[in-house]
Design an enzyme around this catalytic site. Structure first.
Site, PDB file in Angstrom:
ATOM      1  N   ARG A 160       0.853  -1.190   0.000  1.00  0.00           N
ATOM      2  CA  ARG A 160       0.000   0.000   0.000  1.00  0.00           C
ATOM      3  C   ARG A 160       0.892   1.244   0.000  1.00  0.00           C
ATOM      4  NH1 ARG A 160      -2.656   0.742   6.075  1.00  0.00           N
ATOM      5  NH2 ARG A 160      -0.704   0.898   7.223  1.00  0.00           N
TER       6      ARG A 160
ATOM      7  N   ASN B  39      -5.052   8.050   4.664  1.00  0.00           N
ATOM      8  CA  ASN B  39      -4.910   7.094   5.761  1.00  0.00           C
ATOM      9  C   ASN B  39      -3.444   6.994   6.140  1.00  0.00           C
ATOM     10  OD1 ASN B  39      -6.197   4.819   7.434  1.00  0.00           O
ATOM     11  ND2 ASN B  39      -4.482   3.765   6.461  1.00  0.00           N
ATOM     12  N   GLU B  40      -3.140   7.335   7.387  1.00  0.00           N
ATOM     13  CA  GLU B  40      -1.790   7.171   7.931  1.00  0.00           C
ATOM     14  C   GLU B  40      -0.706   7.715   6.984  1.00  0.00           C
ATOM     15  OE1 GLU B  40      -2.257   3.459  11.017  1.00  0.00           O
ATOM     16  OE2 GLU B  40      -1.475   3.014   9.027  1.00  0.00           O
TER      17      GLU B  40
ATOM     18  N   CYS C  68       9.858  10.761  -0.710  1.00  0.00           N
ATOM     19  CA  CYS C  68      10.169  10.219  -2.030  1.00  0.00           C
ATOM     20  C   CYS C  68      11.332  11.013  -2.614  1.00  0.00           C
ATOM     21  CB  CYS C  68       8.956  10.292  -2.948  1.00  0.00           C
ATOM     22  SG  CYS C  68       9.310   9.736  -4.635  1.00  0.00           S
TER      23      CYS C  68
ATOM     24  N   CYS D 157      12.504  10.659  -5.922  1.00  0.00           N
ATOM     25  CA  CYS D 157      12.528  10.542  -7.380  1.00  0.00           C
ATOM     26  C   CYS D 157      12.756  11.907  -8.036  1.00  0.00           C
ATOM     27  CB  CYS D 157      11.221   9.923  -7.876  1.00  0.00           C
ATOM     28  SG  CYS D 157       9.795  11.031  -7.797  1.00  0.00           S
TER      29      CYS D 157
ATOM     30  N   GLU E 129      -7.951   4.162  15.492  1.00  0.00           N
ATOM     31  CA  GLU E 129      -7.565   2.757  15.422  1.00  0.00           C
ATOM     32  C   GLU E 129      -6.877   2.333  16.714  1.00  0.00           C
ATOM     33  OE1 GLU E 129      -5.164   1.507  12.166  1.00  0.00           O
ATOM     34  OE2 GLU E 129      -6.319   2.600  10.648  1.00  0.00           O
TER      35      GLU E 129
ATOM     36  N   LYS F 207      -4.055 -10.527   8.088  1.00  0.00           N
ATOM     37  CA  LYS F 207      -5.047 -11.537   8.483  1.00  0.00           C
ATOM     38  C   LYS F 207      -4.884 -11.987   9.939  1.00  0.00           C
ATOM     39  CE  LYS F 207      -2.385 -15.250   6.205  1.00  0.00           C
ATOM     40  NZ  LYS F 207      -1.452 -14.310   5.514  1.00  0.00           N
TER      41      LYS F 207
ATOM     42  N   HIS G 280      -3.925  -9.830  12.293  1.00  0.00           N
ATOM     43  CA  HIS G 280      -4.228  -8.668  13.134  1.00  0.00           C
ATOM     44  C   HIS G 280      -5.630  -8.867  13.699  1.00  0.00           C
ATOM     45  CE1 HIS G 280      -5.027  -4.585  14.431  1.00  0.00           C
ATOM     46  NE2 HIS G 280      -3.805  -4.194  14.080  1.00  0.00           N
TER      47      HIS G 280
END
Length: 654
Positions: A117, A155-156, A164, A166, A312, A361, A363
């Site tokens: 992600r 998200n986060e 980055c 680049c 969360e 899975k 978590h």
């Protein structure tokens, strides 16, 4: 409270409860059971759609929102509110296939490929174009949906791609530098480029601090950290502008990772209507609740004490540590109430239903692999029932007399390379925060340039980068009658990471009544004797040659090359007092020092004399007693005696 946030407490009516809901992972026939179990568990708010981009836009420009329509309709019919995500956190694989230039690169040139992600360059105009188009479609489609309570942007940010390097990012960095400095001469001066023949003749010669033969230019590294935080903040602003145009009255938020140096959250907090935070204390760490407490004080303080959202946490274990400890019975409830006591207006989890496949899975989730007939779900439902009765706590905030100082720019600069010793900002924070936590002293965590007039005591665990304006603010705090405690390696450089000359402590010399002639960092495992306030202690990590310029020496080194020299000073200045500590004392020594400084400043604990491991927090006219011990403890309060079980919570009238 901002105008956009006014309707949220009334809409939710209680401390919100729920978690990340990812129904796309499951057949549609499971969704009815989800809603039934959510109602059983007392769920009032879910964050939905965070990773939905690849499903709502399976091919460029082809949108399919049908399944998401049904999800939101189900929630609305059940009376469950939604934090609707903008879905931009993880681009679909087709974007990288069509536009590989959108992929981020590390400092050594390594491309970060799809398959996990956050595989996008924050500066990429192509990513921004596609993300903006997606957000526009979502905002238009769901602006009036009855389930919509707030927008969840991204998200986060910075969790996996903190920067980055680049060519696209390099070009954006140069534009950022042009805006910051105006001319190349000003950049050369700020970056000290006469050293090592680094002078630039044009901005086009400047690169990000990519992998180099040895230490990269420190100011280049510092500016790139600033740029990287600002660039991701631009993404949030970009999406917020789209959402504001479609829904001017709907609040926006984004969730931040556990306390980290990646983003300057002081700048980010003003761009959202409510701050959201993801908290993952390690059950294997006996002091995890202390770091969590510090984190909650940081997050709550970002918007002047405004309540925040625990977006969360794990119902039980996570999946990403080497050893993923299980929360013992009652520990999830305790840590949830800890967040509420320290200002949270929402208690949420990752995630609702435990994934059958994928990287997370293992978590834990509110509905585990075992199903609802499980310890986890029973604890989740029990907490939901308790939080349903919390309406009177919503939008209440604390009133603390102590502030710790945190400046993300100083954090970035402190942990650069080529320093006298490797120092850790969080380690410094915990060394000063833990004694206050143990004494049940309520704390805020503030930017050093903020208004300090409401605090009796300001604690500076480390402020390596100290601007002249910052020093003036701290000095004025003491002049007006406030108390100040500063620890070593503070006041060393300015905003360009250039040393304040004339004796270390630089612009803090006046208020502290001292300066430092020379640093004497200690070797690993080495300690030095220190006599502090008539107590024999040991110092670790650091020592230094302190010259008192009017300050009273109240602690001295007792052995080593600095034996007899000052280790702790106390300076009366104006109507206040400033202390300076030139080493790191052990836990008992730090506690004794903080106890003395607190006493001098006239600060009182929330509740005095509590057993070790029992945290007392005041919020909304109530006192929360949180027992972080495995075993039960007896507590004497308000003329009575209360027995609190292990991992138990007691709430008393304040």
């Amino acid at each position: 409270m901002t105008e956009n946030l006014r309707g949220l407490p009334e809409r939710l009516g209680r401390i919100a409860y729920g978690g990340d809901y990812n129904p796309e992972q499951w057949p549609e026939e499971v969704w009815a059971e989800d809603v039934r179990l959510m109602k059983q568990a007392g769920v009032s708010l879910v964050s939905v759609g965070i990773f939905g981009w690849a499903l709502v836009e399976p091919r460029p420009g082809e949108f399919d929102f049908g399944w998401f329509d049904r999800v939101l309709d189900n929630l609305a019919e059940a009376g469950i509110s939604a934090a609707v995500a903008t879905m931009t956190a993880s681009p679909p694989p087709w974007l990288a296939k069509l536009h590989p230039e959108t992929l981020p690169r590390r400092a050594d040139g390594t491309v970060l490929w799809p398959g996990a992600r956050q595989a996008y360059c924050p500066s990429s105009p192509v990513y921004r174009e596609h993300a903006t188009r997606l957000v526009s479609r979502i905002a238009e489609r769901y602006a009036d949906h009855p389930a919509l309570a707030l927008w969840h942007i991204g998200n986060e940010y910075g969790c996996h791609v903190r920067a980055c390097y680049c060519d696209i990012s390099a070009a954006a960095f140069r534009e950022w530098l042009r805006e910051r400095y105006g001319g190349i001469a000003e950049l050369n001066d700020a970056w000290s480029t006469k050293f090592w023949s680094q002078r630039y003749d044009d901005f086009d010669e400047v690169l990000p601090p990519r992998t180099a033969p040895t230490f990269a230019n420190p100011t280049q590294q510092l500016d790139f950290a600033r740029f990287s935080s600002d660039t991701m903040l631009d993404l949030l602003r970009m999406e917020k502008a789209v959402l504001r145009a479609a829904t001017p009255d709907v609040p926006v938020t984004t969730n931040h990772v556990p306390l980290a140096k990646t983003l300057d959250l002081h700048r980010w907090a003003s761009e959202v209507d409510v701050v959201s935070y993801d908290s993952y204390p390690d059950p294997h760490d006996p002091q995890a609740h202390v770091l969590a407490a510090l984190s909650y004080d940081v997050i709550r303080s970002l918007r002047g004490g405004q309540p925040w959202l625990l977006m969360e946490q794990a119902p039980c274990a996570v999946n990403w540590r080497e050893r993923n400890g299980v929360k013992q019975p009652g520990q999830m409830r305790l840590w949830s109430w800890q967040a509420v006591a320290q200002g949270a207006d929402a208690v949420m989890f990752f995630q609702w239903r435990q994934s059958k496949g994928g990287a997370e899975k293992f978590h834990s989730a509110m509905v585990p692999h075992t199903g609802p007939d499980s310890r986890t779900f029973r604890e989740v439902a029990g907490l939901g029932a308790e939080l349903a009765e919390t309406g009177s706590l919503v939008d209440t905030r604390p009133d603390n007399d102590v502030a710790l100082v945190l400046d993300w720019e100083s954090w970035w600069a402190l942990e650069l390379n080529s320093h006298p010793a490797t120092l850790d900002q969080l380690d410094a924070f915990l060394a000063h925060y833990s004694p206050l936590f143990d004494a049940n002293i309520g704390c805020d965590v503030v930017h050093p340039d903020s208004d300090l007039s409401g605090y009796r005591l300001v604690v500076v665990p480390n402020l390596y980068l100290t601007r002249a304006e910052t020093a003036a603010n701290l000095t004025e705090h003491v002049r007006r009658g406030g108390h100040l405690l500063v620890s070593f390696f503070s006041g060393i450089v300015d905003e360009s990471d250039q040393v304040h000359l004339g004796g270390y402590l630089g612009p803090l010399r006046e208020v502290l009544g001292a300066h430092v002639a020379e640093f004497w960092p200690l070797a690993d495992g080495e300690s030095v004797g220190v006599s502090v306030l008539d107590s024999a202690e040991r110092g670790v990590l650091w020592s230094e040659d302190i010259v008192a310029d009017g300050a009273e020496v109240v602690g001295r080194f007792t052995d080593g090359g600095l034996a007899g020299g000052a280790a702790l000073t106390r300076n009366s200045f104006g109507d206040g007092v400033a202390w300076y500590l030139g080493t790191r004392l052990g836990a008992e020594g730090m506690r004794a020092l903080l106890d003395r400084v607190v006493e001098d400043s006239g600060v009182s604990p929330v509740v005095a004399g509590l057993p070790a491991g029992v945290q007392a927090v005041r919020r909304g006219g109530r006192v929360f007693l949180l027992n972080h011990n495995v075993g039960s403890v007896a507590v004497s309060v308000a003329g009575g005696r209360v027995e609190i079980p292990g991992f138990g919570v007691e709430v008393l009238a304040g």
